[in-house]
Design an enzyme around this catalytic site. Structure first.
Site, PDB file in Angstrom:
ATOM      1  CG  HIS A  51      -1.993   3.015   4.760  1.00  0.00           C
ATOM      2  ND1 HIS A  51      -2.328   2.524   6.010  1.00  0.00           N
ATOM      3  CD2 HIS A  51      -1.864   1.929   3.958  1.00  0.00           C
ATOM      4  CE1 HIS A  51      -2.391   1.203   5.953  1.00  0.00           C
ATOM      5  NE2 HIS A  51      -2.118   0.817   4.729  1.00  0.00           N
ATOM      6  NE  ARG A 108       1.708   4.727   9.787  1.00  0.00           N
ATOM      7  CZ  ARG A 108       1.608   3.420   9.495  1.00  0.00           C
ATOM      8  NH1 ARG A 108       0.428   2.810   9.551  1.00  0.00           N
ATOM      9  NH2 ARG A 108       2.666   2.741   9.157  1.00  0.00           N
ATOM     10  CB  SER A 122      -0.920   0.001   1.223  1.00  0.00           C
ATOM     11  OG  SER A 122      -1.850  -1.054   1.163  1.00  0.00           O
TER      12      SER A 122
END
Length: 222
Positions: free
Chosen positions: A43, A40, A17
């Protein structure tokens, strides 16, 4: 359709990812040192707007990591954010995660003062900070507080007031409420603070998951 699925081992899904995120960001320039936080957030949300929306005060990553190493605890405005923060990793450095939203004294204070519970939570945190400051805190910032706000603009407004009244000095403010009413304005207040490190998800986007993932990205950088 099945033959179009990318074959990835379960243990490698997160790694893959982040590879995709890096590929899709392309030559987008991020502030050096902030890349793990930005990636993040993307994500967590699958929203690349965070590459532009996140605002970082000067040297905030360095200052946040120092605070965490020195045992800073995290105060958040939702049980969801508390659940999402890696408490085991935080505890390795002496920190804890607090959410006072369900506390009876907070409910009573909010009713008595005509405020939201989120604002009353900030008052309780400020009282805790002042008590710790008298008893434990040293010049290195040990036992300080980080605020991770992902839901309530009123929490940010009360933080702003407490700081300006000299009743609180956070090690970091993560300002990421989501929504429409006073969300943008409350974040802009935090951006005006001097000498208080902040990470602000500017605009309407954010949420408890974003507040938690910013905390986790810092913890994973330690």
């Amino acid at each position: 359709m099945l033959n179009e699925l990318e074959q990835v081992r379960p243990a490698d899904i997160e790694k893959r990812s982040f590879e995709i995120i890096t590929e899709e960001l392309g030559d987008k320039e991020l502030i050096p040192g902030t890349e793990p936080v930005v990636k993040r957030c993307i994500h967590t949300s699958a929203d690349f707007d965070y590459a532009d929306n996140l605002v970082f005060s000067d040297h905030v990553i360095e200052r946040a990591l120092t605070a965490l190493r020195n045992g800073a605890s995290i105060v958040t405005d939702t049980q969801m954010a508390k659940a999402g923060i890696n408490k085991k990793r935080l505890a390795q450095y002496g920190g804890e995660v607090y959410c006072f939203m369900s506390d009876e004294d907070v409910a009573q204070a909010a009713k008595r003062n005509g405020t939201t519970r989120a604002a009353a939570c900030m008052d309780k945190a400020a009282a805790m900070w002042r008590d710790r400051d008298r008893r434990e805190k040293n010049a290195d910032g040990e036992n300080g507080l980080i605020f991770a706000i992902g839901n309530a603009p009123t929490a940010l407004v009360r933080l702003y007031e407490l700081i300006n009244e000299g009743k609180l000095k956070p090690e970091l403010i993560i300002a990421a409420p989501v929504g429409f009413v006073n969300v943008v304005q409350s974040k802009e207040l935090i951006l005006t603070l001097k000498d208080i490190p902040y990470i602000v998800a500017r605009g309407r986007k954010g949420g408890s998951n974003i507040a938690a993932c910013i905390c986790n990205s810092l913890l994973y950088m330690l």
